[in-house]
Write an enzyme that holds these catalytic residues in place. Structure first.
Site: not given
Length: 247
Positions: A77, A102, A129, A151, A155, A187
């Protein structure tokens, strides 16, 4: 990989590195937010080293051997946040080994507390990473890779920071077993379309959806994350995308 753009617990990034993902990694952002509590700091100092993967040494020929007893399968994950989904999966599938990646220290502290509280033995952690971890792992070593509410970097000039890129798609294809899966939840409609486009142009993956409910509804036994619940409360609907690694 984190929720930095939308979650106040995960601050935004400042790097504008345009280098290739494989050469310079895919993580952008600060690695630490709120000051850790005393017990959290103790877990980072003492428990994390026992569970951490060291990619500075050659990888084992079989990742199942990282676990005691050896795991039947191994899943990854990427960017597990507070660890809600990863903890639930590890408890539900005790014979499967889970690797959680993480780089955000506060998220790592949260999952360590849950690992300790539930005496979980089938999770290993990587505080770095994910692109580097994928490069280190042996070919065809993972049964599944999950990327949940990453994330979106909305932009346009930041799209290069999104985890899903042609390079990472190729890296995931290398480490997934035939018929293994990459699962993606977001989402953010634009990032879902971006992911579909990148996976669709890869000959290594096929989107498994046959009807709208296959991507509109969570898969069976899915554990909703803190961010997922927040998105639902605010009227944002996630897509649940599954891609199968072709043989």
């Amino acid at each position: 990989m984190s929720l930095a753009a939308r979650d106040p617990e995960r601050p935004d990034a400042s790097s504008d590195d345009d280098a290739a993902i494989r050469a310079h990694g895919s993580f952008f952002g600060r690695r630490k937010g709120h000051k850790l509590r005393s017990h959290q700091a103790d877990l980072i100092e003492h428990l994390l080293p026992r569970l951490s993967l060291d990619i500075g040494i050659p990888c084992p020929s079989d990742l199942a051997g990282l676990f005691d007893p050896p795991a039947d399968d191994v899943r990854l994950e990427i960017g597990f946040g507070g660890g809600e989904h990863l903890i639930a999966e590890a408890l539900a599938f005790p014979n499967v080994g889970f690797i959680g990646c993480e780089p955000y220290v506060n998220g790592m502290a949260k999952i360590l507390a849950q690992i300790e509280a539930h005496t979980i033995g089938n999770i290993r952690l990587f505080a770095g990473d994910a692109a580097e971890l994928l490069a280190w792992a042996p070919p065809r070593s993972l049964a599944r890779i999950d990327l949940i509410h990453p994330d979106p970097w909305p932009k346009r000039r930041h799209w290069k920071r999104r985890f899903v890129q042609d390079a990472t798609v190729a890296a995931m294809a290398r480490v997934l077993k035939p018929d293994g899966e990459f699962r993606f939840v977001s989402d953010i409609a634009d990032y879902c379309a971006w992911t579909l486009a990148h996976l669709s142009r890869s000959s290594d993956f096929v989107w498994t959806a046959e009807r709208a409910s296959d991507w509109r509804l969570p898969w069976a036994d899915y554990t909703m994350t803190r961010y997922g619940r927040k998105a639902e409360r605010e009227g944002r609907h996630a897509a649940y995308l599954r891609f199968r690694r072709e043989s």
